[in-house]
Design a protein around this motif. Structure first.
Motif, short mmCIF file in Angstrom:
data_model
loop_
_atom_site.label_atom_id
_atom_site.label_comp_id
_atom_site.label_asym_id
_atom_site.label_seq_id
_atom_site.Cartn_x
_atom_site.Cartn_y
_atom_site.Cartn_z
N ALA A 121 -44.37 -35.12 -8.11
CA ALA A 121 -44.46 -35.33 -9.43
C ALA A 121 -46.00 -35.41 -9.93
N SER A 122 -46.56 -34.57 -10.85
CA SER A 122 -47.90 -34.28 -11.21
C SER A 122 -48.09 -35.11 -12.60
N PRO A 123 -49.18 -35.53 -12.61
CA PRO A 123 -49.48 -36.22 -13.90
C PRO A 123 -49.33 -35.58 -15.18
N GLY A 124 -48.35 -36.39 -16.21
CA GLY A 124 -48.29 -35.30 -17.50
C GLY A 124 -46.93 -34.63 -17.47
N GLN A 125 -46.41 -34.21 -16.21
CA GLN A 125 -45.01 -33.81 -16.09
C GLN A 125 -44.07 -34.51 -16.43
N VAL A 126 -43.40 -33.84 -17.29
CA VAL A 126 -42.27 -34.62 -18.17
C VAL A 126 -41.19 -34.80 -17.09
N ILE A 127 -40.58 -35.77 -16.38
CA ILE A 127 -39.67 -36.21 -15.57
C ILE A 127 -38.01 -36.27 -16.04
N THR A 128 -37.98 -36.96 -17.50
CA THR A 128 -36.82 -37.07 -17.82
C THR A 128 -36.86 -37.42 -19.50
N GLU A 129 -36.03 -37.07 -20.17
CA GLU A 129 -35.93 -37.36 -21.59
C GLU A 129 -34.74 -38.46 -22.01
N ARG A 130 -34.90 -39.29 -22.84
CA ARG A 130 -34.32 -40.44 -23.00
C ARG A 130 -34.13 -40.79 -24.59
N PRO A 131 -32.83 -40.97 -25.15
CA PRO A 131 -32.76 -41.13 -26.55
C PRO A 131 -33.41 -42.51 -26.88
N VAL A 132 -33.75 -42.69 -27.97
CA VAL A 132 -34.45 -43.76 -28.74
C VAL A 132 -33.54 -44.26 -29.71
N ALA A 133 -33.19 -45.60 -29.70
CA ALA A 133 -32.28 -46.22 -30.61
C ALA A 133 -33.26 -46.79 -31.72
N GLY A 134 -32.94 -46.49 -33.07
CA GLY A 134 -33.73 -46.90 -33.99
C GLY A 134 -35.08 -46.23 -34.09
N GLY A 135 -35.29 -45.11 -33.46
CA GLY A 135 -36.90 -44.56 -33.54
C GLY A 135 -36.86 -43.37 -34.60
N ARG A 136 -38.10 -43.38 -34.79
CA ARG A 136 -38.34 -42.42 -35.89
C ARG A 136 -38.38 -40.94 -35.22
N ARG A 137 -38.10 -40.77 -34.01
CA ARG A 137 -37.72 -39.47 -33.08
C ARG A 137 -36.60 -39.83 -32.49
N PRO A 138 -35.73 -39.03 -32.07
CA PRO A 138 -34.36 -39.10 -31.53
C PRO A 138 -34.61 -39.40 -29.84
N GLU A 139 -35.54 -38.81 -29.54
CA GLU A 139 -35.70 -39.24 -27.98
C GLU A 139 -37.32 -39.14 -27.63
N VAL A 140 -37.55 -39.55 -26.53
CA VAL A 140 -38.89 -39.70 -25.99
C VAL A 140 -39.15 -39.08 -24.66
N ARG A 141 -40.00 -38.27 -24.27
CA ARG A 141 -40.10 -37.81 -22.94
C ARG A 141 -40.94 -38.64 -22.22
#
Length: 131
Positions: A22-42
């Protein structure tokens, strides 16, 4: 002694390979965010994750991350871990952090609410104290 050290180094370079899991800043996974302004986070690692793997061997990566995160998710929130397993080696682990923060969605917010509430916010945390 020098020849022993040199032969050990030769053996290591001949039979082992350094792999960047894994390199720094490389997206490993995305997860949904409950009650967030965006539906998911990287989620990404902040530091590189290098592992030594014998030639011909495989390594296994495991994620330890909740299925869903709850907003707000600040940038410095350790949201999970990436663990890399190589047979015969100790496990290597890196924390995963959001690439960008996710704020909490404010119920009743939005243009129409702000228009008709005359500037009073629906978020309790942003109300001015009356002292």
């Amino acid at each position: 002694r020098w020849s022993d050290a040199a032969s050990l180094l030769d053996w290591g370079f001949q039979w082992w390979n350094a792999v960047l899991a894994a390199s720094p800043g490389q997206v490993i996974t995305e997860r949904p965010v409950a009650g967030g302004r965006r539906p998911e986070v990287r989620l990404a690692a902040r530091r590189p994750l290098w592992v030594d793997v014998p030639y011909g061997a495989a390594y296994q990566a495991e994620l330890t991350v909740p299925r869903r995160l709850r907003a707000p998710v600040p940038r410095d929130c350790r949201a999970g871990f990436l663990t890399v397993l190589v047979p015969g080696q100790p496990a290597e682990r890196r924390a995963l952090y959001p690439q960008a923060p996710v704020g909490a969605w404010c119920p009743g917010g939005g243009f129409w609410h702000r228009l008709f509430s005359r500037g009073n916010s629906a978020c309790p945390s942003s109300k001015a104290s009356s002292s």
